[in-house]
Enzyme design. Structure first.
Site, mmCIF file in Angstrom:
data_model
loop_
_atom_site.group_PDB
_atom_site.id
_atom_site.type_symbol
_atom_site.label_atom_id
_atom_site.label_comp_id
_atom_site.label_asym_id
_atom_site.label_seq_id
_atom_site.Cartn_x
_atom_site.Cartn_y
_atom_site.Cartn_z
ATOM 1 C CG ASP A 45 32.109 -0.117 -17.055
ATOM 2 O OD1 ASP A 45 33.343 0.028 -17.778
ATOM 3 O OD2 ASP A 45 31.919 -1.017 -16.757
ATOM 4 N N PRO A 46 31.899 4.429 -18.479
ATOM 5 C CG PRO A 46 32.515 5.047 -20.853
ATOM 6 C CD PRO A 46 32.668 3.845 -19.769
#
Length: 252
Positions: A45-46
């Site tokens: 995930d970013p």
């Protein structure tokens, strides 16, 4: 021909795709070519940081195995607030008291989240539902009909506790959502919570100390040296528990 697999450290704020794009750009400029296959062995995930496995050239064919590999994470959970994404990027949707939670409260629930368990994937996930990603539906306000998934949590270690937050190390099978574990653990203690920080510290044999950091992504010589270190393991690595990944046979 360019070939190999390596680990890189993704900083927070970048997508896994952005990591491969930057590495690909560096190698293409060095090779003075316009085509090169570069891929990754599983997204992160970013908002999270840590290990992302990157393959170059024909080695991309081997990346599928890394999707099934065991992984380790260090995560921080915040108590008293639930978000729609189960992490700090989401919208607050519920609050509950949490001042009764102690270190022992957390230690007592760890066993019920260790071993083979069923986990409901989050609405904000890359799961496919009728040809669409669940997160695309969630952004439109549509609730996806997701099914529980069998996962295995090899180890959970409580690293730190302060009133309102806790830090844990998780060693898990593929397909495990750490932010969901954090939320479910908070629910089990009678409150709500979300994942405020997440770092992947290992994927298969790649640990943080073996990975290229962002400052090295524009150095083609360092990238190529890292790629040369990769040798196909003599034993399967992709479904091993953490304790099985440290034998001499698995070194590269």
């Amino acid at each position: 021909r360019m070939y190999g697999i390596m680990g890189v450290v993704k900083p927070t704020g970048l997508s896994s795709a952005r990591v491969t794009t930057e590495i690909k750009r560096t190698l293409l400029q060095h090779m003075k070519q316009d085509k090169l296959k570069v891929g990754h062995g599983g997204t992160l995930d970013p908002f999270a940081s840590g290990v992302v496995v990157v393959g170059v050239g024909d080695a991309c064919r081997e990346l599928g195995g890394f999707l099934e590999s065991s992984k380790e994470y260090i995560a921080t959970g915040m108590l008293g607030k639930r978000t729609d994404t189960q992490d700090l990027t989401g919208r607050e949707v519920e609050t509950k008291p949490f001042d009764f939670i102690t270190r022992k409260s957390i230690e007592d629930i760890i066993p019920q989240f260790t071993g083979p368990i069923l986990q409901m994937p989050p609405q904000f996930s890359a799961k496919h539902v009728n040809g669409q990603r669940a997160y695309d539906l969630a952004r439109k306000g549509i609730h996806a009909d997701l099914k529980p998934v069998k996962i295995k949590v090899h180890e959970i270690e409580l690293l730190d506790f302060t009133p309102g937050s806790f830090k844990m190390r998780f060693a898990v099978s593929s397909g495990t959502y750490i932010r969901t574990l954090i939320e479910d653990m908070a629910n089990a203690m009678g409150t709500v919570g979300f994942c405020s920080e997440l770092q992947r510290t290992r994927q298969s044999v790649f640990t943080l100390d073996r990975c290229l950091t962002q400052r090295d992504w524009n150095n083609p010589h360092l990238i190529m040296e890292k790629l040369k270190e990769w040798k196909r393991p003599t034993v399967p690595l992709f479904t091993k528990a953490p304790s099985e990944l440290h034998s001499r046979k698995n070194k590269f």
